[in-house]
Design a protein around this motif. Structure first.
Motif, PDB file in Angstrom:
ATOM      1  N   GLY A 157      37.435 -13.372 -46.818  1.00 31.35           N
ATOM      2  CA  GLY A 157      37.436 -12.769 -48.143  1.00 31.35           C
ATOM      3  C   GLY A 157      38.640 -11.875 -48.344  1.00 31.35           C
ATOM      4  O   GLY A 157      39.567 -11.858 -47.525  1.00 31.35           O
ATOM      5  N   LYS A 158      38.612 -11.107 -49.426  1.00 36.24           N
ATOM      6  CA  LYS A 158      39.703 -10.201 -49.754  1.00 36.24           C
ATOM      7  C   LYS A 158      39.211  -8.760 -49.672  1.00 36.24           C
ATOM      8  O   LYS A 158      38.085  -8.465 -50.040  1.00 36.24           O
ATOM      9  N   SER A 159      40.074  -7.883 -49.176  1.00 36.43           N
ATOM     10  CA  SER A 159      39.753  -6.454 -49.069  1.00 36.43           C
ATOM     11  C   SER A 159      38.423  -6.251 -48.340  1.00 36.43           C
ATOM     12  O   SER A 159      37.534  -5.537 -48.828  1.00 36.43           O
ATOM     13  N   VAL A 160      38.293  -6.888 -47.190  1.00 35.38           N
ATOM     14  CA  VAL A 160      37.055  -6.818 -46.414  1.00 35.38           C
ATOM     15  C   VAL A 160      37.076  -5.622 -45.469  1.00 35.38           C
ATOM     16  O   VAL A 160      38.057  -5.402 -44.755  1.00 35.38           O
ATOM     17  N   THR A 161      36.002  -4.846 -45.486  1.00 35.28           N
ATOM     18  CA  THR A 161      35.807  -3.771 -44.511  1.00 35.28           C
ATOM     19  C   THR A 161      34.433  -3.939 -43.895  1.00 35.28           C
ATOM     20  O   THR A 161      33.421  -3.925 -44.608  1.00 35.28           O
ATOM     21  N   LEU A 162      34.384  -4.115 -42.577  1.00 37.49           N
ATOM     22  CA  LEU A 162      33.121  -4.242 -41.860  1.00 37.49           C
ATOM     23  C   LEU A 162      32.771  -2.891 -41.248  1.00 37.49           C
ATOM     24  O   LEU A 162      33.562  -2.319 -40.499  1.00 37.49           O
ATOM     25  N   HIS A 163      31.582  -2.384 -41.557  1.00 34.60           N
ATOM     26  CA  HIS A 163      31.164  -1.075 -41.091  1.00 34.60           C
ATOM     27  C   HIS A 163      30.281  -1.199 -39.852  1.00 34.60           C
ATOM     28  O   HIS A 163      29.206  -1.799 -39.895  1.00 34.60           O
ATOM     29  N   ASP A 164      30.767  -0.666 -38.743  1.00 29.85           N
ATOM     30  CA  ASP A 164      30.054  -0.645 -37.458  1.00 29.85           C
ATOM     31  C   ASP A 164      29.613  -2.029 -36.990  1.00 29.85           C
ATOM     32  O   ASP A 164      28.458  -2.218 -36.568  1.00 29.85           O
ATOM     33  N   PRO A 165      30.497  -3.027 -37.009  1.00 33.10           N
ATOM     34  CA  PRO A 165      30.103  -4.346 -36.490  1.00 33.10           C
ATOM     35  C   PRO A 165      30.269  -4.386 -34.973  1.00 33.10           C
ATOM     36  O   PRO A 165      31.012  -3.582 -34.391  1.00 33.10           O
ATOM     37  N   ASP A 166      29.578  -5.317 -34.313  1.00 34.37           N
ATOM     38  CA  ASP A 166      29.885  -5.561 -32.909  1.00 34.37           C
ATOM     39  C   ASP A 166      30.861  -6.732 -32.846  1.00 34.37           C
ATOM     40  O   ASP A 166      31.300  -7.250 -33.871  1.00 34.37           O
ATOM     41  N   MET A 167      31.194  -7.181 -31.643  1.00 38.43           N
ATOM     42  CA  MET A 167      32.203  -8.223 -31.493  1.00 38.43           C
ATOM     43  C   MET A 167      31.763  -9.564 -32.057  1.00 38.43           C
ATOM     44  O   MET A 167      32.579 -10.459 -32.250  1.00 38.43           O
ATOM     45  N   ASN A 168      30.467  -9.734 -32.324  1.00 34.03           N
ATOM     46  CA  ASN A 168      29.970 -11.015 -32.807  1.00 34.03           C
ATOM     47  C   ASN A 168      30.155 -11.209 -34.313  1.00 34.03           C
ATOM     48  O   ASN A 168      29.992 -12.318 -34.821  1.00 34.03           O
ATOM     49  N   VAL A 169      30.491 -10.151 -35.024  1.00 30.58           N
ATOM     50  CA  VAL A 169      30.740 -10.229 -36.465  1.00 30.58           C
ATOM     51  C   VAL A 169      32.154  -9.710 -36.709  1.00 30.58           C
ATOM     52  O   VAL A 169      32.469  -8.571 -36.365  1.00 30.58           O
ATOM     53  N   PHE A 170      32.998 -10.543 -37.311  1.00 26.62           N
ATOM     54  CA  PHE A 170      34.404 -10.169 -37.416  1.00 26.62           C
ATOM     55  C   PHE A 170      35.036 -10.732 -38.686  1.00 26.62           C
ATOM     56  O   PHE A 170      34.501 -11.637 -39.327  1.00 26.62           O
ATOM     57  N   PHE A 171      36.197 -10.175 -39.027  1.00 22.66           N
ATOM     58  CA  PHE A 171      36.994 -10.622 -40.158  1.00 22.66           C
ATOM     59  C   PHE A 171      37.883 -11.779 -39.692  1.00 22.66           C
ATOM     60  O   PHE A 171      38.403 -11.765 -38.580  1.00 22.66           O
ATOM     61  N   GLN A 172      38.038 -12.783 -40.529  1.00 24.73           N
ATOM     62  CA  GLN A 172      38.729 -14.025 -40.166  1.00 24.73           C
ATOM     63  C   GLN A 172      40.007 -13.851 -39.333  1.00 24.73           C
ATOM     64  O   GLN A 172      40.167 -14.523 -38.307  1.00 24.73           O
TER      65      GLN A 172
END
Length: 238
Positions: A157-172
């Protein structure tokens, strides 16, 4: 003169019927759904390219994309799963779910939905990690793979910010980094092309298989929603 007359007729029609005529600038529900599907397909294609580009870094690695796997075909217990991507290296099998989302995403591992905050407001998305985990569990059980399977969620996506993810959830763009992290652990145990062939044996593009898969998915979703009480719904969104 014609434009003014047309505007007056339009206003008169609205006054009489209490409705508005559709304008080119007002998207319909069908148009919105179509755009969502196109965005999802574009996200999966983007991840497919990134995964295929990554294969050269891991000798012998291979990948499957957009696979509908049908188990126990033709039997009463037939079921199927739709997996976005499967990346197989000598050490691990990565089961990757791809989602197109933009904005601030809060990927809570235990809630049924994730909170998403955008400039247009707040919304919720299905817990994609649970989807990836479910696919991992099915593959592990059906192919008797005890270790080395890793569920992942890639956000495109665009302008993505992931809050407190672990290594299994990530930005492309973090794909290579995430795979390198997990490849730093474990030992060689798979023959990637041989295992991919076993997976592919159950893959189907037949319209009838897709129709049954969609029907089962809708029925399962309806059943899950019917079991959720209002109290639980409120707990999930807080």
């Amino acid at each position: 003169m014609f434009t003014i007359l047309q505007s007056l007729i339009s206003r008169l029609w609205q006054a009489i019927t209490g409705t508005r005529r559709n304008s080119a600038s007002t998207p319909t529900a069908a148009t919105t759904q179509q755009k969502r599907e196109q965005a999802g397909e574009s996200a999966e294609l983007a991840m497919q390219k990134d995964i295929n580009d990554l294969l050269v870094q891991y000798p012998g690695a291979t990948a499957l994309h957009g696979s509908l796997l049908v188990f126990h075909r033709g039997r009463r217990n037939e079921f199927s799963i739709e997996v976005d991507h499967i990346l197989i290296t000598k050490k691990h099998v990565y089961v990757i779910e791809t989602k197109y989302q933009s904005g601030d995403i809060y990927p809570s591992p235990h809630k049924s939905e994730w909170r998403v905050r955008t400039r247009y407001g707040e919304k919720f998305m299905r817990n994609a990690f649970k989807q990836a985990q479910n696919h991992q569990n099915v593959l592990s059980d059906q192919f008797q793979i005890d270790t080395g399977m890793i569920p992942l969620v890639a956000i495109v996506g665009k302008s993505v910010t992931l809050h407190d993810p672990d290594m299994n959830v990530f930005f492309q763009p973090e794909l290579a980094e995430v795979i390198a992290y997990f490849e730093g652990f474990g030992r060689s145990q798979f023959r990637p092309k041989q295992l991919a062939k076993r997976f592919s044996y159950l893959a189907s593009d037949a319209p009838d298989d897709w129709e049954r898969h969609v029907h089962r998915a809708r029925r399962a979703k309806s059943h899950a929603q019917s079991r959720m009480s209002p109290v639980k719904n409120l707990a999930d969104v807080n």
